[in-house]
Design an enzyme around this catalytic site. Structure first.
Site, PDB file in Angstrom:
ATOM      1  N   ARG A 198       0.844  -1.191   0.000  1.00  4.48           N
ATOM      2  CA  ARG A 198       0.000   0.000   0.000  1.00  4.48           C
ATOM      3  C   ARG A 198       0.882   1.246   0.000  1.00  4.48           C
ATOM      4  NH1 ARG A 198      -4.730  -1.146   4.392  1.00  4.48           N
ATOM      5  NH2 ARG A 198      -3.072  -0.788   5.921  1.00  4.48           N
ATOM      6  N   ASP A 274     -10.816   3.922  13.267  1.00  3.12           N
ATOM      7  CA  ASP A 274      -9.445   3.532  12.952  1.00  3.12           C
ATOM      8  C   ASP A 274      -9.263   3.291  11.462  1.00  3.12           C
ATOM      9  OD1 ASP A 274     -11.132   1.214  13.818  1.00  3.12           O
ATOM     10  OD2 ASP A 274      -9.475   0.071  12.971  1.00  3.12           O
TER      11      ASP A 274
END
EC number: 2.7.7.-
Length: 525
Positions: A198, A274
């Site tokens: 990522r 989160d």
């Protein structure tokens, strides 16, 4: 939109020198997130992944990082980007996992953190710096009961959707590569491991701020806020209250992001605090989905039994999440102003935060209205436009008309007569309801100066023909499990040009097959 994504092996450029790349990634930077210290990160090596191989690679993401696409062919590429050690790293250069907390499904969950992700460093290109993170790199101190691994299925989904969202023009983390392995992992069934690389300028989440607020660590909270302002919101430094300005910018970006989600029928699936980016990026692709048959109450996450994160709920949940961020920032708001007492500062901070949060609806609403107006091909703003759009969504919902195809085919509707209505009309069960709406739409189009062709071209630039439907991802995943990665490559290439006709790929824009309705994605996805 950049250059075309290609998964063919490049013969033109030499493979990038991996040792140099590894050293660049590991080089410490004074203002990098990990330099905030041990209260924020834990350094540890990745768990080795046996016999890794490349499943997917994004040439476009590579170029964004200043890397040659030929990198995927370099010896050791799969090893580096699954986290296997390529050298003896000094402790100060080891990858790291960060700690954060958060609200999950509306309930305070306490400490969470990167349970299966390790950030391996930064690369700089074109004046921007990007963090690279390996998701599925093994257990960390924040893994809780997990094994630290990601599976091939979820990694392919994240890879494809990260890049697809970028090419739809929606702020998102990116995905450089998916690395697979035959290592088995246990989920609902035995699956194989994978790691997705990522990429983002930062992976700081609302939950990072919540963690230090909840644990009464004001120094760390302020250090985190200062880091984010310095690196990503420099204009906030000069505001009367930098921390209030940070909240305002994060709230605005979040409102505008969710408006973009709604406009393409994207459901995130697990909008826990989160999973909210402080930069307003789409982050953490798990049980996501693009709506096929429109249902405003659509829930893409099979684990979300109460429908908390349904499509229609996403704006409200995003707003609620911004309240959680505001609460975490309250100890900082007003510190730059003189106040007669701490109580007075705190009281004023609450008032100021509420004022910022109160602007969310007026940021989200107009952003969505602009997007929908463009999707309807309306260049002029008229008082009844919102009602016209809402009426369309209501009849789409009643007929379960396909979200993507409805808006795409609306470009064929003429302002003069009904001859072009058939492709979109056929998507509706209640054709009479569509005809009534189409007459209102035609009357509205008559107020526009553009001719049909110009309007259609503009609409096709904002209404995608191709989105990552679940059945398309599932087909690519099934083939990948048989070591045939060609469908991952082909699908990624199609999604690279979502607004183009690509007639040779019409099958990717068709209505889902009957078996697609049996697909379920959950938090394990």
């Amino acid at each position: 939109m950049g250059s075309n994504m290609s998964f063919s092996r490049s013969e033109a450029a030499p493979a990038a020198p991996l040792p140099d790349l590894a050293a660049t990634l590991a080089a410490p930077r004074d203002d990098a997130f990990q330099q905030l210290g041990a209260a924020f990160v834990t350094r540890l090596p990745a768990a080795p992944l046996p016999a890794p191989y490349v499943v997917g690679f994004s040439d476009d993401a590579a170029r964004m990082l200043g890397l040659e696409p030929a990198l995927r062919d370099a010896p050791g590429f799969a090893e580096l980007f699954c986290g296997n050690p390529t050298r003896d790293w000094p402790q100060a250069s080891l990858p790291y996992a960060s700690v954060y907390s958060g609200h999950q499904f509306g309930v305070w969950a306490g400490q969470l953190g990167d349970g299966r992700a390790l950030t391996i460093g930064e690369l700089a290109h074109d004046g921007r710096r990007y963090e690279l993170q390996l998701k599925g790199a093994g257990r960390t101190p924040y893994s809780r009961m997990g094994d630290g691994r990601a599976v091939l299925r979820s990694s392919i989904r994240e890879f494809l959707c990260s890049e697809a969202m970028h090419h739809l023009g929606i702020p998102t983390t990116r995905a450089l590569a998916v690395i697979g392995s035959d290592q088995p992992v246990v989920r609902e069934e035995i699956e194989t491991s994978a790691v997705v690389t990522r990429v983002a300028q930062s992976f700081v989440r609302f939950g990072h701020f919540e963690h230090f607020f909840a644990n009464d660590r004001p120094e760390q909270l302020r250090a985190l806020a200062d880091h984010v302002i310095e690196r990503f919101y420099p204009a906030c430094r000069d505001a009367d209250d930098p921390y209030l300005a940070l909240l305002a910018e994060a709230t605005r970006r979040t409102a505008e992001l969710v408006a973009q989600w709604q406009a393409v029928g994207f459901c995130h699936g697990v909008m826990n605090t989160d999973n909210m980016s402080i930069l307003g990026l789409t982050i953490d692709y798990g049980p996501f989905g693009f709506i096929d048959a429109f249902d405003a109450k659509h829930v893409c996450n099979h684990s979300d039994t109460q429908g908390r994160y349904a499509y229609r709920m996403q704006p409200r949940i995003a707003h609620w999440n911004c309240f959680c961020l505001a609460q975490a920032l309250l100890p900082l708001i007003g510190l730059h102003r003189d106040a007669p007492s701490e109580d007075a500062r705190a009281e004023r901070a609450v008032e100021d935060a509420h004022a910022v949060l109160g602007r969310f609806p007026e940021q989200f609403g107009p952003a969505l209205e602009r997007a929908i107006r463009a999707k309807l091909g309306l260049a002029l703003e008229r008082e009844g436009d919102a009602a016209l759009a809402n009426q369309l969504l209501e009849i789409m919902d009643a007929s379960h008309a396909d979200f993507t195809l409805t808006f795409r085919h609306l470009a064929r509707v003429s302002k003069h007569d009904a001859r072009g209505d058939a492709p979109v009309r056929d998507l509706f069960i209640d054709r009479d309801a569509f005809d009534r709406w189409a007459n209102l739409y035609r009357a509205r189009l008559s107020e526009e100066a553009r001719d049909d062709a110009s309007r259609a071209a503009a609409m096709n630039r904002v209404n995608p023909k191709y989105v990552l439907r679940n059945h398309l991802a599932e087909t690519a995943i099934r083939r990948a499990k048989e070591k045939d990665f060609s469908e991952v490559e082909r699908l990624a290439a199609v999604l690279r040009r979502p607004f183009d006709e690509q007639p040779e790929h019409d099958a990717y824009a068709a209505l889902p097959p009957d078996w697609a309705s049996t697909l379920e994605v959950s938090c394990s996805s």
